[in-house]
Scaffold this motif. Structure first.
Motif, PDB file in Angstrom:
ATOM      1  N   SER A  11       6.469  -9.051 -13.744  1.00  0.00           N
ATOM      2  CA  SER A  11       6.671  -9.882 -12.614  1.00  0.00           C
ATOM      3  C   SER A  11       7.864  -9.434 -11.688  1.00  0.00           C
ATOM      4  O   SER A  11       8.681  -9.047 -12.203  1.00  0.00           O
ATOM      5  CB  SER A  11       6.667 -11.297 -13.074  1.00  0.00           C
ATOM      6  OG  SER A  11       6.723 -12.254 -11.977  1.00  0.00           O
ATOM      7  N   LYS A  12       7.522  -9.572 -10.249  1.00  0.00           N
ATOM      8  CA  LYS A  12       8.515  -9.277  -9.566  1.00  0.00           C
ATOM      9  C   LYS A  12       8.612 -10.174  -8.371  1.00  0.00           C
ATOM     10  O   LYS A  12       7.905 -10.729  -7.907  1.00  0.00           O
ATOM     11  CB  LYS A  12       8.479  -7.768  -9.038  1.00  0.00           C
ATOM     12  CG  LYS A  12       9.545  -7.378  -7.870  1.00  0.00           C
ATOM     13  CD  LYS A  12       9.285  -5.896  -7.598  1.00  0.00           C
ATOM     14  CE  LYS A  12      10.442  -5.481  -6.746  1.00  0.00           C
ATOM     15  NZ  LYS A  12      11.966  -5.303  -7.671  1.00  0.00           N
ATOM     16  N   GLN A  13       9.968 -10.555  -8.241  1.00  0.00           N
ATOM     17  CA  GLN A  13      10.152 -11.677  -6.955  1.00  0.00           C
ATOM     18  C   GLN A  13      10.588 -10.758  -6.127  1.00  0.00           C
ATOM     19  O   GLN A  13      11.758 -10.105  -5.954  1.00  0.00           O
ATOM     20  CB  GLN A  13      10.949 -12.629  -7.403  1.00  0.00           C
ATOM     21  CG  GLN A  13      11.336 -13.758  -6.358  1.00  0.00           C
ATOM     22  CD  GLN A  13      12.449 -14.800  -6.841  1.00  0.00           C
ATOM     23  OE1 GLN A  13      12.255 -15.227  -7.835  1.00  0.00           O
ATOM     24  NE2 GLN A  13      13.042 -15.567  -5.948  1.00  0.00           N
ATOM     25  N   THR A  25       5.124 -11.957  -8.415  1.00  0.00           N
ATOM     26  CA  THR A  25       3.664 -11.485  -8.857  1.00  0.00           C
ATOM     27  C   THR A  25       3.564 -10.624  -9.836  1.00  0.00           C
ATOM     28  O   THR A  25       4.620  -9.868  -9.967  1.00  0.00           O
ATOM     29  CB  THR A  25       2.916 -11.155  -7.562  1.00  0.00           C
ATOM     30  OG1 THR A  25       1.716 -10.914  -7.611  1.00  0.00           O
ATOM     31  CG2 THR A  25       3.757  -9.801  -7.027  1.00  0.00           C
ATOM     32  N   LYS A  26       2.596 -10.344 -10.718  1.00  0.00           N
ATOM     33  CA  LYS A  26       2.191  -9.402 -11.300  1.00  0.00           C
ATOM     34  C   LYS A  26       1.265  -8.554 -10.941  1.00  0.00           C
ATOM     35  O   LYS A  26       0.984  -7.362 -11.558  1.00  0.00           O
ATOM     36  CB  LYS A  26       2.124  -9.981 -12.689  1.00  0.00           C
ATOM     37  CG  LYS A  26       3.067 -10.724 -13.588  1.00  0.00           C
ATOM     38  CD  LYS A  26       2.609 -11.120 -14.802  1.00  0.00           C
ATOM     39  CE  LYS A  26       3.629 -11.818 -15.811  1.00  0.00           C
ATOM     40  NZ  LYS A  26       3.058 -12.110 -17.202  1.00  0.00           N
ATOM     41  N   ILE A  37       3.315  -0.769  -6.215  1.00  0.00           N
ATOM     42  CA  ILE A  37       2.777  -1.636  -5.045  1.00  0.00           C
ATOM     43  C   ILE A  37       2.316  -2.895  -5.626  1.00  0.00           C
ATOM     44  O   ILE A  37       1.437  -3.196  -6.476  1.00  0.00           O
ATOM     45  CB  ILE A  37       1.452  -0.978  -4.362  1.00  0.00           C
ATOM     46  CG1 ILE A  37       1.829   0.447  -4.003  1.00  0.00           C
ATOM     47  CG2 ILE A  37       0.793  -1.764  -3.433  1.00  0.00           C
ATOM     48  CD1 ILE A  37       0.527   1.403  -3.407  1.00  0.00           C
ATOM     49  N   TYR A  38       2.912  -3.798  -5.015  1.00  0.00           N
ATOM     50  CA  TYR A  38       2.861  -5.153  -5.457  1.00  0.00           C
ATOM     51  C   TYR A  38       2.042  -5.876  -4.389  1.00  0.00           C
ATOM     52  O   TYR A  38       2.114  -5.646  -3.282  1.00  0.00           O
ATOM     53  CB  TYR A  38       3.994  -6.072  -5.737  1.00  0.00           C
ATOM     54  CG  TYR A  38       4.610  -5.807  -7.011  1.00  0.00           C
ATOM     55  CD1 TYR A  38       4.475  -6.552  -7.991  1.00  0.00           C
ATOM     56  CD2 TYR A  38       5.534  -4.783  -7.081  1.00  0.00           C
ATOM     57  CE1 TYR A  38       4.966  -6.286  -9.509  1.00  0.00           C
ATOM     58  CE2 TYR A  38       6.335  -4.610  -8.268  1.00  0.00           C
ATOM     59  CZ  TYR A  38       6.003  -5.196  -9.420  1.00  0.00           C
ATOM     60  OH  TYR A  38       6.598  -5.027 -10.692  1.00  0.00           O
ATOM     61  N   GLN A  55      12.037  -1.048  -0.464  1.00  0.00           N
ATOM     62  CA  GLN A  55      10.914  -2.034  -0.288  1.00  0.00           C
ATOM     63  C   GLN A  55      10.157  -1.427   1.251  1.00  0.00           C
ATOM     64  O   GLN A  55      11.057  -1.552   2.433  1.00  0.00           O
ATOM     65  CB  GLN A  55      11.189  -3.520  -0.037  1.00  0.00           C
ATOM     66  CG  GLN A  55       9.978  -4.287   0.271  1.00  0.00           C
ATOM     67  CD  GLN A  55      10.245  -5.865   0.200  1.00  0.00           C
ATOM     68  OE1 GLN A  55      11.237  -6.357  -0.531  1.00  0.00           O
ATOM     69  NE2 GLN A  55       9.667  -6.664   1.168  1.00  0.00           N
ATOM     70  N   TYR A  56       8.878  -1.385   1.184  1.00  0.00           N
ATOM     71  CA  TYR A  56       8.164  -1.149   2.495  1.00  0.00           C
ATOM     72  C   TYR A  56       6.901  -1.864   2.459  1.00  0.00           C
ATOM     73  O   TYR A  56       6.162  -1.719   1.764  1.00  0.00           O
ATOM     74  CB  TYR A  56       7.774   0.574   2.499  1.00  0.00           C
ATOM     75  CG  TYR A  56       8.954   1.284   2.427  1.00  0.00           C
ATOM     76  CD1 TYR A  56       9.772   1.697   3.472  1.00  0.00           C
ATOM     77  CD2 TYR A  56       9.433   2.015   1.173  1.00  0.00           C
ATOM     78  CE1 TYR A  56      10.952   2.474   3.312  1.00  0.00           C
ATOM     79  CE2 TYR A  56      10.434   2.804   0.991  1.00  0.00           C
ATOM     80  CZ  TYR A  56      11.236   2.960   2.228  1.00  0.00           C
ATOM     81  OH  TYR A  56      12.458   3.782   1.901  1.00  0.00           O
TER      82      TYR A  56
END
Length: 184
Positions: A11-13, A25-26, A37-38, A55-56
């Motif tokens: 998971s990344k916030q 999200t995971k 790519i999230y 981040q892009y």
């Protein structure tokens, strides 16, 4: 480089560069060389994180400004979006152009050298106390981006956008928040 499916990500916030929401999200994809790519859980748009963690698209700096004329709102949004797309020199040039357009919207004559608009805003009281240094900073950074072989940085842009936002709030948003005086 191989990309792997939507399962098994940690998971990344992050703040989504598309919709501006803070999400966790995971859901997404990962590559063999540590890129991710999230997928935003709010807008379903992809956000790429390279191996260094950049981040892009990035998050556009600044905040919306109320009561802006349409042309100024479009220029301001474009400058903010340039920063989100890592187009820092373009953002600096747009902040310079934004100052010129603010001057014209406030009554300055079109077709004059840039310094004319800076002086007009100052002489007409649109630049707050101690704000002339900031306007000159935008002018100098804009000149550097235009006339020199120099690339602008993200911190340059963030400063210029912050001042542009403050100036437009001072000229457009705050005066429109004051209630109209009662009719006599």
């Amino acid at each position: 480089m191989g990309w792997h499916g939507v399962n098994g990500l940690n998971s990344k916030q992050f703040t989504c560069g598309h919709c501006g929401n803070i999400i966790a999200t995971k859901s997404g994809f990962f590559s063999d060389n540590q890129q991710f790519i999230y997928i935003c859980s709010h807008c379903d748009q992809p956000t790429h994180f390279n191996a260094q963690g950049s981040q892009y698209p990035d998050v556009a700096p600044g905040n919306d400004v109320g009561h802006l004329p349409e042309e100024l709102a479009a220029l301001y949004k474009e400058a903010r979006n340039c920063v989100a797309a890592s187009s820092y020199t373009g953002a600096v040039l747009l902040c310079r152009k934004l100052l010129m357009n603010i001057g014209v919207k406030q009554g300055a004559e079109e077709g004059k050298p840039f310094i004319h608009y800076v002086n007009y805003l100052a002489e007409q009281g649109y630049i707050p106390p101690n704000g002339r240094g900031w306007v000159d900073h935008i002018r100098k950074k804009g000149n550097e981006a235009t006339h020199e072989i120099a690339l602008m940085s993200k911190p340059d842009c963030e400063d210029l956008i912050a001042f542009s936002e403050m100036l437009m709030k001072f000229i457009y948003e705050f005066p429109n928040k004051v209630p109209a005086p009662p009719a006599e």
